[in-house]
Design an enzyme around this catalytic site. Structure first.
Site, PDB file in Angstrom:
ATOM      1  N   ASN A 183     107.834 -23.387  45.706  1.00 37.26           N
ATOM      2  CA  ASN A 183     108.609 -23.217  46.941  1.00 37.26           C
ATOM      3  C   ASN A 183     110.101 -23.449  46.727  1.00 37.26           C
ATOM      4  O   ASN A 183     110.933 -22.762  47.316  1.00 37.26           O
ATOM      5  CB  ASN A 183     108.070 -24.108  48.069  1.00 37.26           C
ATOM      6  N   HIS A 212      83.770 -16.309  43.015  1.00 34.03           N
ATOM      7  CA  HIS A 212      83.910 -15.560  41.767  1.00 34.03           C
ATOM      8  C   HIS A 212      83.759 -16.432  40.526  1.00 34.03           C
ATOM      9  O   HIS A 212      84.110 -16.014  39.423  1.00 34.03           O
ATOM     10  CB  HIS A 212      85.238 -14.799  41.760  1.00 34.03           C
ATOM     11  N   ASP A 271     102.745 -31.065  44.013  1.00 36.56           N
ATOM     12  CA  ASP A 271     102.674 -32.509  44.194  1.00 36.56           C
ATOM     13  C   ASP A 271     103.119 -33.164  42.893  1.00 36.56           C
ATOM     14  O   ASP A 271     102.658 -32.794  41.814  1.00 36.56           O
ATOM     15  CB  ASP A 271     101.250 -32.938  44.542  1.00 36.56           C
ATOM     16  N   HIS A 272     104.006 -34.150  43.004  1.00 37.78           N
ATOM     17  CA  HIS A 272     104.637 -34.716  41.812  1.00 37.78           C
ATOM     18  C   HIS A 272     103.768 -35.817  41.218  1.00 37.78           C
ATOM     19  O   HIS A 272     104.123 -36.994  41.203  1.00 37.78           O
ATOM     20  CB  HIS A 272     106.044 -35.235  42.151  1.00 37.78           C
TER      21      HIS A 272
END
Ligand code: NAG
Ligand code: NAG
Length: 276
Positions: free
Chosen positions: A120, A197, A207-208
């Site tokens: 992002n 699948h 997320d760190h």
């Protein structure tokens, strides 16, 4: 997608890579044939060793220079996105490319292809710059596309551009504008597709932290490698699936695949093994 964000209360993870190990599941995802495809041969012994790191581009700060600066020999690197903080690149000539990538990941072991997706933060700048072939000419390791497939014979890696899946980035972009050129919103939840699948592993950043979660209703394993620089800072919000490991700090993940087996490890800043 709540099952895959056990350590963040903020948003669904973006920058996702899924792995289908050929020997475990032959079925390809339906749209795969339409995506750009990159061939990558396994090592001479038929195996693949991969390093996965995410959320890193901070001009070496917050231990960025130390994470991954070790001697592990790998076939390629996966970057799970959020490559350049805070707002991606301003263009193909942004010095951040040199200051946060080319000039930082100088270890001999890292002179391999970096298969990279956007996060992002990357969309808050010139997203098309990061996927431009111009950067590949500056540093030939840089293979960044929106969604693509790496066919490595013993495994297929589906790199999925998931930032556009997060609707609040369209409706509430807060302080920054997102560069949505060339993308459209998507409407399908991806987790069900992965299970249907037979996808084995789902890798993401955003997320760190470092984290391993087992799905409780399928063989799918969720793997977060987002510790490439500044660590996330203490929010832990497990969902319904089983958290096998959680490290709220810096580090990276390694993955070794043979035709029939996958083994993974999470590593701290110095390369030390935290979890296998
Ligand atoms: C760098 O890593 C070390 C070892 O994990 C840690 O103690 C230190 O706080 C980290 N520094 C920063 C700035 O995050
Ligand atoms: C970003 O947005 C938040 C919420 O709208 C606001 O409180 C904050 O001041 C903004 N930050 C900047 C740097 O504009």
């Amino acid at each position: 997608m709540s099952t895959v964000r056990a350590c963040s209360s903020a948003v669904a993870p973006v920058a996702l890579i899924v792995v289908t190990i050929a020997a475990f599941a032959g079925a390809a995802l339906p749209a795969a044939a339409e995506l750009p495809r990159v061939e990558h041969s396994p090592s001479a012994d038929g195996s693949l060793t991969i390093l996965a790191v995410g959320d890193w581009g901070r001009r070496g700060e917050f231990n960025q220079s130390r994470v991954t600066a070790q001697k592990m020999g790998v076939d390629f690197v996966i970057s799970t996105g959020d490559n350049f903080y805070d707002d991606g690149l301003t263009g193909v000539d942004d010095k951040a490319f040199e200051e946060s990538f080319t000039g930082i990941y100088t270890a001999k072991s890292l002179q391999k292809p970096w298969y990279t997706v956007l996060g992002n933060h990357d969309y808050r700048g010139d997203a098309l710059a990061q996927i431009s072939p111009v950067l590949r000419r500056v540093d030939s390791r840089w293979i960044c596309m929106k969604s693509f497939v790496v066919d490595a014979e013993i495994a297929d890696f589906f790199f999925v551009d998931t930032t556009p899946f997060v609707l609040k980035y369209w409706t509430n972009p807060k302080n920054s504008t997102y560069d949505w050129r060339g993308v459209a919103p998507r409407e399908t939840y991806i987790t069900n597709l992965l299970k249907a699948h037979g996808v084995d592993l789902y890798l993401n950043g955003h997320d760190h932290c470092l984290e391993h979660i087992s799905s409780t209703d399928s063989p799918l394993q969720y793997l977060t490698s987002g510790g490439g620089s500044k660590s996330w800072g203490g929010v832990y919000a497990p969902g319904g699936d089983k958290v096998e490991f959680f490290h709220d700090g810096q580090g990276f993940m390694s993955l070794r695949l043979t035709g029939t087996e996958a083994s993974l490890a999470f590593h701290g800043v110095a390369g030390d093994v935290l979890h296998i």
